[in-house]
Write a protein that holds these residues in place. Structure first.
Motif, mmCIF file in Angstrom:
data_model
loop_
_atom_site.group_PDB
_atom_site.id
_atom_site.type_symbol
_atom_site.label_atom_id
_atom_site.label_comp_id
_atom_site.label_asym_id
_atom_site.label_seq_id
_atom_site.Cartn_x
_atom_site.Cartn_y
_atom_site.Cartn_z
ATOM 1 N N ASP A 57 0.655 2.166 8.299
ATOM 2 C CA ASP A 57 1.870 2.060 9.122
ATOM 3 C C ASP A 57 3.084 1.727 8.272
ATOM 4 O OD1 ASP A 57 1.039 2.672 11.711
ATOM 5 O OD2 ASP A 57 0.288 0.651 12.069
ATOM 6 N N ASP A 58 2.925 0.777 7.352
ATOM 7 C CA ASP A 58 4.037 0.347 6.510
ATOM 8 C C ASP A 58 4.487 1.458 5.563
ATOM 9 O OD1 ASP A 58 4.091 -2.286 7.580
ATOM 10 O OD2 ASP A 58 2.413 -2.846 6.280
ATOM 11 N N VAL A 59 3.526 2.206 5.050
ATOM 12 C CA VAL A 59 3.869 3.321 4.167
ATOM 13 C C VAL A 59 4.681 4.362 4.930
ATOM 14 C CG1 VAL A 59 2.954 5.221 2.774
ATOM 15 C CG2 VAL A 59 1.850 2.970 2.689
ATOM 16 N N LYS A 60 4.232 4.704 6.128
ATOM 17 C CA LYS A 60 4.956 5.697 6.922
ATOM 18 C C LYS A 60 6.345 5.193 7.298
ATOM 19 C CE LYS A 60 4.574 8.810 10.850
ATOM 20 N NZ LYS A 60 3.710 9.335 11.936
ATOM 21 N N ALA A 61 6.449 3.911 7.646
ATOM 22 C CA ALA A 61 7.754 3.341 8.016
ATOM 23 C C ALA A 61 8.734 3.391 6.853
ATOM 24 C CB ALA A 61 7.566 1.900 8.489
ATOM 25 N N ALA A 62 8.219 3.320 5.620
ATOM 26 C CA ALA A 62 9.069 3.378 4.436
ATOM 27 C C ALA A 62 9.454 4.804 4.061
ATOM 28 C CB ALA A 62 8.362 2.724 3.254
ATOM 29 N N GLY A 63 8.906 5.770 4.776
ATOM 30 C CA GLY A 63 9.197 7.173 4.485
ATOM 31 C C GLY A 63 8.120 7.857 3.670
ATOM 32 N N GLY A 64 7.015 7.158 3.421
ATOM 33 C CA GLY A 64 5.929 7.735 2.643
ATOM 34 C C GLY A 64 5.177 8.811 3.404
ATOM 35 N N GLU A 65 4.702 9.796 2.664
ATOM 36 C CA GLU A 65 3.965 10.915 3.265
ATOM 37 C C GLU A 65 2.582 11.102 2.653
ATOM 38 O OE1 GLU A 65 7.187 14.308 3.594
ATOM 39 O OE2 GLU A 65 7.660 12.895 1.992
ATOM 40 N N LEU A 66 2.216 10.218 1.729
ATOM 41 C CA LEU A 66 0.962 10.377 1.007
ATOM 42 C C LEU A 66 0.282 9.026 0.808
ATOM 43 C CD1 LEU A 66 -1.034 12.006 -0.830
ATOM 44 C CD2 LEU A 66 0.575 11.587 -2.710
ATOM 45 N N ILE A 67 -1.016 8.990 1.073
ATOM 46 C CA ILE A 67 -1.842 7.806 0.837
ATOM 47 C C ILE A 67 -2.838 8.139 -0.276
ATOM 48 C CG2 ILE A 67 -3.567 6.250 1.819
ATOM 49 C CD1 ILE A 67 -0.797 5.810 2.995
ATOM 50 N N VAL A 68 -2.764 7.375 -1.359
ATOM 51 C CA VAL A 68 -3.686 7.564 -2.482
ATOM 52 C C VAL A 68 -4.513 6.286 -2.618
ATOM 53 C CG1 VAL A 68 -3.931 8.122 -4.926
ATOM 54 C CG2 VAL A 68 -2.018 9.063 -3.618
ATOM 55 N N MET A 69 -5.810 6.463 -2.878
ATOM 56 C CA MET A 69 -6.733 5.330 -2.890
ATOM 57 C C MET A 69 -7.619 5.395 -4.123
ATOM 58 S SD MET A 69 -7.893 6.571 0.841
ATOM 59 C CE MET A 69 -9.413 5.609 0.925
#
Length: 225
Positions: free
Chosen positions: A91-103
């Motif tokens: 949620d926080d990544v998307k709220a910051a404008g992020g479009e990619l999750i890397v793990m």
């Protein structure tokens, strides 16, 4: 009579990531970057040809850095977060404008959370079992980590059983001059860490390193420059 076979849904890569990856299959990892410096380093990477940038969540104020880079770069760049260890961060990544999750791992809860929010996801995998489970959960890219341990031989073995349209992206120990064997084995792109960016380095150094990687990739692919 044999029971019906439940086939998985057809693989389809996140459209924005697919476009950025096609333009430049190098993922910049800005571990340790600060919000004050993030935009300038992001611009230097973009000018060198990079289209995918991640800020690991163990960096200082990572969501502020993600937002700063997102605001600084054109829409054809993909900005996201790395080292995402729990689905609550999506949620926080998307709220910051992020479009990619890397793990660094392949936790299905994180992958599914990313996809449910419309984000691309690149989980870390080290075995075929992890890779196929990640794809079942909706992964867009398989981050082969750590690449220095797996090596081109493992990439070649995986490529024989993983669909050609699924990108294999080695991460860990990649340098401008060692990409060729991985590409020959079937890799599609690379994640670049400390050889590209170290905390505190100048924007000029980031630009030089970025150009070296773009040039190294072109040489590895046999392209004229």
């Amino acid at each position: 009579m044999q029971p019906p076979i439940n086939l998985p849904a057809p693989y389809q890569m996140h459209a924005g990531l697919a476009k950025a990856f096609a333009a430049c299959p190098l993922i910049a990892i800005l571990r340790g970057v600060t919000p004050a410096d993030a935009a300038e380093h992001g611009r230097a990477l973009y000018e060198a040809g990079f289209r995918i940038v991640e800020v690991p969540l163990n960096s200082p104020q990572p969501f502020d850095s993600i937002a700063a880079i997102r605001q600084a770069l054109p829409a054809d760049a993909i900005v996201g977060a790395g080292t995402v260890l729990h689905p609550s961060y999506v949620d926080d990544v998307k709220a910051a404008g992020g479009e990619l999750i890397v793990m660094p791992h392949s936790d299905g809860d994180v992958v599914r959370a990313a996809k449910s929010h419309g984000l691309a996801c690149a989980p870390g995998v080290a075995t075929p079992n992890e890779g196929f489970l990640a794809l079942k959960n909706g992964a867009d890219v398989l981050k082969m980590f750590p690449a220095e341990q797996l090596g081109p031989t493992v990439v070649k073995a995986w490529r024989a059983v993983i669909a050609k349209d699924v990108p294999l992206v080695p991460v860990g120990g990649i340098s401008p001059d060692n990409m060729g064997p991985f590409l020959t084995a079937g890799a599609n792109g690379f994640g670049l860490g400390s050889a590209l960016y170290k905390p505190g380095q100048s924007v000029k150094t980031t630009a030089l390193h970025a150009k070296a990687f773009v040039g190294g990739l072109a040489i590895a692919k046999g392209e004229k420059r």
